[in-house]
Design a protein around this motif. Structure first.
Motif, short mmCIF file in Angstrom:
data_model
loop_
_atom_site.label_atom_id
_atom_site.label_comp_id
_atom_site.label_asym_id
_atom_site.label_seq_id
_atom_site.Cartn_x
_atom_site.Cartn_y
_atom_site.Cartn_z
N ILE A 103 -9.64 14.52 -59.50
CA ILE A 103 -11.08 14.72 -59.67
C ILE A 103 -11.39 15.19 -61.09
CG2 ILE A 103 -13.08 16.10 -58.96
CD1 ILE A 103 -11.97 16.13 -56.14
N HIS A 104 -12.31 14.49 -61.73
CA HIS A 104 -12.79 14.87 -63.05
C HIS A 104 -14.30 15.04 -62.99
CE1 HIS A 104 -8.98 14.01 -65.10
NE2 HIS A 104 -8.89 12.91 -64.37
N GLY A 105 -14.86 15.39 -64.14
CA GLY A 105 -16.31 15.40 -64.29
C GLY A 105 -16.67 14.45 -65.40
N ASN B 117 -16.24 18.54 -66.34
CA ASN B 117 -16.63 19.83 -65.76
C ASN B 117 -15.84 20.22 -64.52
OD1 ASN B 117 -18.55 20.60 -67.60
ND2 ASN B 117 -20.22 19.53 -66.55
N GLU B 118 -14.81 19.47 -64.22
CA GLU B 118 -14.00 19.80 -63.05
C GLU B 118 -12.58 20.10 -63.52
OE1 GLU B 118 -15.20 20.00 -59.98
OE2 GLU B 118 -17.18 19.26 -60.57
N TYR B 119 -12.04 21.23 -63.06
CA TYR B 119 -10.68 21.55 -63.49
C TYR B 119 -9.72 20.47 -63.00
CZ TYR B 119 -6.31 23.70 -64.44
OH TYR B 119 -5.05 23.90 -64.94
N CYS B 120 -9.00 19.84 -63.95
CA CYS B 120 -8.17 18.69 -63.57
C CYS B 120 -6.73 18.83 -64.02
CB CYS B 120 -8.79 17.41 -64.14
SG CYS B 120 -9.13 17.48 -65.92
#
Ligand code: CUA
Length: 157
Positions: free
Chosen positions: A102-104, A139-142
């Protein structure tokens, strides 16, 4: 007025309330620019992202006089392609997916911000009125290089 008329009135009032709630939610999502996670953009087998017609070689495609489709791969720990170049004043639809985690996908300083889930294609349409350069961030910890995951969007005159 008999009892039946009251019942009808309340029924209508209840229905209006429901319509109102839905309108509020819809307005909220448009007004704040929050891209809801849904299957509007379609889904994709994360294992086949690199073999996909568009996502294997993602980029900008002109589809109309002032209309562009932009395919973006958000992956550990970069955005492909970068920089992305689109002209100001055109209608730009981003399609973003991930082959791994999961990414942002967020365009800094704008309300373009979505979660990118492997197996889902996040889609959003925006118009950039002014030329300029924007950063792309995740914006997502990846993973360990999450904070270094960035890209660039150039809006040309
Ligand atoms: Cu990609 Cu954080």
């Amino acid at each position: 007025m008999n009892i039946h008329t009251y019942e009808k009135a309340w029924l209508i009032a209840a229905m209006l309330l429901i319509v109102g709630f839905i309108a509020t939610i819809t307005y909220g999502s448009i007004g704040l620019g929050i891209a809801m996670v849904d299957d509007e953009g379609g889904s994709i087998d994360p294992n086949e992202v690199f073999d996909h017609e568009e996502f294997s070689d993602p980029g900008v495609q002109q589809v109309g006089e002032d209309e562009y489709e932009v395919y973006v791969r958000a992956q550990t720990f970069t955005f492909v392609p970068s920089p992305i170049e689109v002209p100001a004043g055109s209608e730009v639809t981003f399609h973003v997916t991930s082959p791994d985690v999961i990414h942002g996908f967020s365009v800094v300083g704008t309300n373009v911000n979505t979660m990118v889930i492997p197996g889902e294609i996040s889609t959003m349409t925006v118009e950039f009125d002014e030329p300029g350069e924007y950063g792309l961030v995740c914006n997502e910890y990846c993973g360990p290089q999450h904070h270094e995951m960035s890209g660039q969007l150039i809006v040309t005159p």
